[in-house]
Design a protein around this motif. Structure first.
Motif, short mmCIF file in Angstrom:
data_model
loop_
_atom_site.label_atom_id
_atom_site.label_comp_id
_atom_site.label_asym_id
_atom_site.label_seq_id
_atom_site.Cartn_x
_atom_site.Cartn_y
_atom_site.Cartn_z
N THR A 243 4.20 4.47 -5.46
CA THR A 243 4.45 4.23 -6.88
C THR A 243 5.12 2.87 -7.08
O THR A 243 4.81 2.14 -8.03
N THR A 244 6.03 2.52 -6.17
CA THR A 244 6.66 1.20 -6.23
C THR A 244 5.61 0.10 -6.16
O THR A 244 5.65 -0.87 -6.93
N ALA A 245 4.66 0.23 -5.24
CA ALA A 245 3.61 -0.77 -5.09
C ALA A 245 2.80 -0.90 -6.37
O ALA A 245 2.49 -2.01 -6.82
N ALA A 246 2.44 0.24 -6.96
CA ALA A 246 1.66 0.22 -8.20
C ALA A 246 2.46 -0.42 -9.34
O ALA A 246 1.94 -1.23 -10.11
N LEU A 247 3.74 -0.06 -9.43
CA LEU A 247 4.59 -0.60 -10.49
C LEU A 247 4.81 -2.10 -10.33
O LEU A 247 4.61 -2.88 -11.27
N ARG A 248 5.20 -2.53 -9.13
CA ARG A 248 5.49 -3.95 -8.91
C ARG A 248 4.22 -4.80 -9.06
O ARG A 248 4.27 -5.92 -9.58
N ALA B 193 3.36 -10.59 -2.00
CA ALA B 193 4.50 -9.70 -2.19
C ALA B 193 4.26 -8.48 -1.30
O ALA B 193 3.13 -8.02 -1.16
N VAL B 194 5.33 -7.96 -0.74
CA VAL B 194 5.23 -6.83 0.19
C VAL B 194 6.10 -5.69 -0.33
O VAL B 194 7.24 -5.90 -0.75
N VAL B 195 5.54 -4.48 -0.30
CA VAL B 195 6.32 -3.27 -0.55
C VAL B 195 6.31 -2.47 0.74
O VAL B 195 5.25 -2.17 1.29
N ILE B 196 7.49 -2.13 1.24
CA ILE B 196 7.60 -1.46 2.53
C ILE B 196 8.19 -0.06 2.35
O ILE B 196 9.11 0.14 1.55
N GLY B 197 7.66 0.90 3.10
CA GLY B 197 8.19 2.25 3.10
C GLY B 197 9.31 2.40 4.12
O GLY B 197 9.71 1.44 4.77
N GLY B 198 9.78 3.63 4.28
CA GLY B 198 10.88 3.87 5.21
C GLY B 198 10.69 5.07 6.11
O GLY B 198 11.64 5.53 6.75
N GLY B 199 9.45 5.56 6.19
CA GLY B 199 9.19 6.80 6.91
C GLY B 199 9.45 6.76 8.40
O GLY B 199 9.57 7.80 9.04
#
Length: 252
Positions: A157-162, A62-68
């Motif tokens: 935080t999204t990464a930690a939550l997911r 699973a991947v969580v991506i930022g938007g910076g």
């Protein structure tokens, strides 16, 4: 039936340490240094090649991506924009990056699903925990975008939550440095790298691992974090195989 390639045979002979991972990517990781383009197709291809190699080991990714690379809500807030609006704009930036990853992965023959925390049914499916878990079990690569769907929370935080929601075994936090240091290695030549550190030590020394909300969530749920350099080829695979790469943050 096609004969297995040498590469596929080698992949099967390697035993990964983790069965299910969350890979946390910053948006800046998709941008070429010094380029005016927000997204480099070449870098996206390099990143996705590494993801594919790990997936071929049998790891559920699973991947969580930022938007910076496109928009940073906090920076815009500091320049006078209302914070919630700025953060929502940042969440939309992560959707763009997630679609770029999806396109590259599917061109490589991977099956993917993009889950968004903000509904936009024409481009991605809404995040549903059980559906995401089912898709991982079906060997699909799941990409989480739009953060948590709430302002004031980072994609860390999204990464930690997911990771906790889907039962991942570890968060791999990809950065442009090769781990956690006693100080900023770009500013302090005497800074030394930690190979392993506990949550309490990282908090006590005020080391920048994740933002405090994300870090607390990982600490409370004993979710290990590995901080490593994404720019080095094969580093994701080496981490997954249990090699000594980056810095491990753990409860012990």
């Amino acid at each position: 039936m096609p004969k297995p390639t040498a590469r596929s045979k080698n992949a099967k002979s390697l035993k990964p340490k983790y069965k299910r991972i969350v890979l946390k990517l910053s948006g800046e990781a998709l941008k070429a240094r010094g380029s005016m383009d927000n997204i480099s197709p070449e870098i996206v291809h390099q990143v996705c090649t590494q993801i594919k190699e790990v997936h071929e080991l049998g790891v559920e990714v699973a991947v969580v991506i930022g938007g910076g690379n496109i928009w940073r809500g906090l920076s815009a807030h500091h320049r006078g924009m209302e914070r919630a609006t700025a953060d929502y704009m940042g969440m939309l930036a992560t959707v763009i990056n997630g679609l770029a990853l999806q396109s590259a992965l599917e061109q490589m023959g991977m099956t993917t699903r993009v889950h968004t925390a903000i509904r936009m049914d024409n481009v991605a499916e809404p995040f549903i925990r059980r559906r995401a878990i089912d898709q991982l079990n079906e060997r699909k690569i799941v990409i989480f975008v739009a953060g948590t769907g709430n302002p004031f929370f980072s994609t860390d935080t999204t990464a930690a939550l997911r990771a906790n929601e889907i039962g991942a075994e570890v968060i791999l936090k990809a950065t442009k440095v090769d781990g956690i240091y006693t100080a900023d290695p770009f500013k302090d030549p005497k800074a030394t790298k930690y190979d392993r550190i506990t949550y309490s030590e990282a908090l006590g020394k005020r080391l920048s691992v994740m933002d405090s909300t994300a870090f607390s969530l990982c600490m409370d749920n004993k979710m290990p974090i590995i901080v490593f350099d994404m720019m080095k080829s094969d580093n994701i695979k080496r981490v997954v195989l249990g090699k000594a790469v980056g810095t491990l943050v753990t409860s012990e």
